[in-house]
Design an enzyme around this catalytic site. Structure first.
Site: not given
Ligand code: NAP
Length: 305
Positions: A127, A130-131
């Protein structure tokens, strides 16, 4: 007793709930993780009619809030088994409904190579939104050739110093518009007809090996690797009530009906031509509308007997 139990709180499941709640039905959504499904991780959605641009998070949250306001009941439980009589067993309880809508989506496909699991959260991610922020001015690689991979590469190209795009063919599945945008980025290098053959590092992922179609291998130092090679459904536990194709997607009779009366399917988890947000919400609305209509017909028939 619920009117409809919806399994999955992604766009298809939440849209089913929206339609069922607006028809004044008693609805329970069962979700194993969090609301939003895969779209919650999309950095930018640009192909949803009438919405020029919206983040996946905002889209999912708006939809979630919309059904919350209508009084939906959501339980964060994992469904373990469903019976033909529409009894649903979860890890926490047993529920029953007149109709069930399976909107279970799909989970990230794994590379299935050595050390993949070991490096998750230690340089390897599924992701980018997200990261991605952990990789400011660092070197990252993205594996895949669909919309998700190209969107991830675009997103990361604004954060990281260098982005390697590794794809197993020489043409991409992703929409031309995303590809054109990525081509303008100066810090993106393409490795086409190539796969990742190994992941190396001690505690943290440090290096990947890329293999081309002639089996020539080259190593590249990376700080992060984002795998975006599509999704796989997870429907084996429902095999007693539905038919699955060879990849595990639910076969429907005409779109949203499964072989079991009163059990419907909606969204990415069914066999379909196009897995997109637009088709997921379309499925959700059709499944709920037909479920309600057929529930009413059944009730009338019972009363007439
Ligand atoms: P996808 O379209 O299925 O693409 C998966 C990519 O990974 C393909 O390029 C495929 O290669 C490659 N791949 C599959 N298995 C592989 C393996 N074992 N090793 C290496 N490469 C592999 O998946 P997606 O990009 O996740 O998108 C899923 C759906 O969501 C699509 O319908 C997409 O349009 C939609 N989506 C939309 C948006 C948006 O509109 N903003 C954003 C994200 C996703 P081949 O091409 O060779 O098969």
């Amino acid at each position: 007793m619920y009117d409809i139990i919806i399994v999955g709180a992604g766009p298809a499941g939440l849209t089913s709930a929206l339609y069922a709640l607006r028809a004044n039905k008693k609805v329970l959504i069962l979700e194993a993780n969090t609301y939003g499904g895969q779209i919650i991780n999309a950095s930018q959605i640009e192909n949803y009619p009438a919405i020029e641009k919206i983040s996946g998070y905002d889209f999912a949250t708006n939809l979630y809030n919309q059904v919350q306001k209508l009084g939906v009941e959501i339980k964060y439980e994992t469904v373990l088994h469903i019976e033909k009589d529409k009894t649903v067993q979860t890890n926490k309880g047993k529920y029953q409904a007149h109709a069930i809508i399976l909107a279970t989506g799909a989970k990230n496909r794994k590379l299935n190579i050595k050390n993949e699991e070991k490096f998750v959260g230690k340089g390897l991610s599924y992701c980018a939104t997200c990261d991605g922020n952990f990789y400011k001015n660092k070197i990252v690689a993205v594996n895949g050739g669909g919309n998700a991979a190209i969107e991830d590469a675009l997103y990361l190209s604004d954060i990281a110093k260098n982005v390697y795009v590794i794809h197993r063919r020489d043409t991409f599945r992703a929409e031309e518009m995303y590809l054109q945008k990525l081509k303008k980025k100066k810090n993106v290098t393409y490795f086409l007809n190539s796969t990742i053959s190994s992941l190396e590092g001690e505690e943290q992922l440090k290096q990947i090996t890329i293999k081309d179609q002639n089996n020539q291998e080259q190593t590249r130092k990376v700080d992060g690797l984002f795998i975006a090679i599509g999704q796989e459904p997870n429907n084996q536990i429902f095999a007693n009530i539905i038919d699955l194709d060879e990849k595990g997607y639910v076969k429907s009779i005409d779109g949203v009906h499964t072989k079991t009366p009163g059990i419907y399917v909606a969204g990415d988890t069914r066999v379909k031509e196009l897995r997109q947000l637009t088709t997921a919400v379309a499925d959700g609305s059709i499944a709920a509308t037909l479920a309600i209509k057929e529930m009413q017909q059944n009730r009338k028939e019972k009363m007439a007997k």
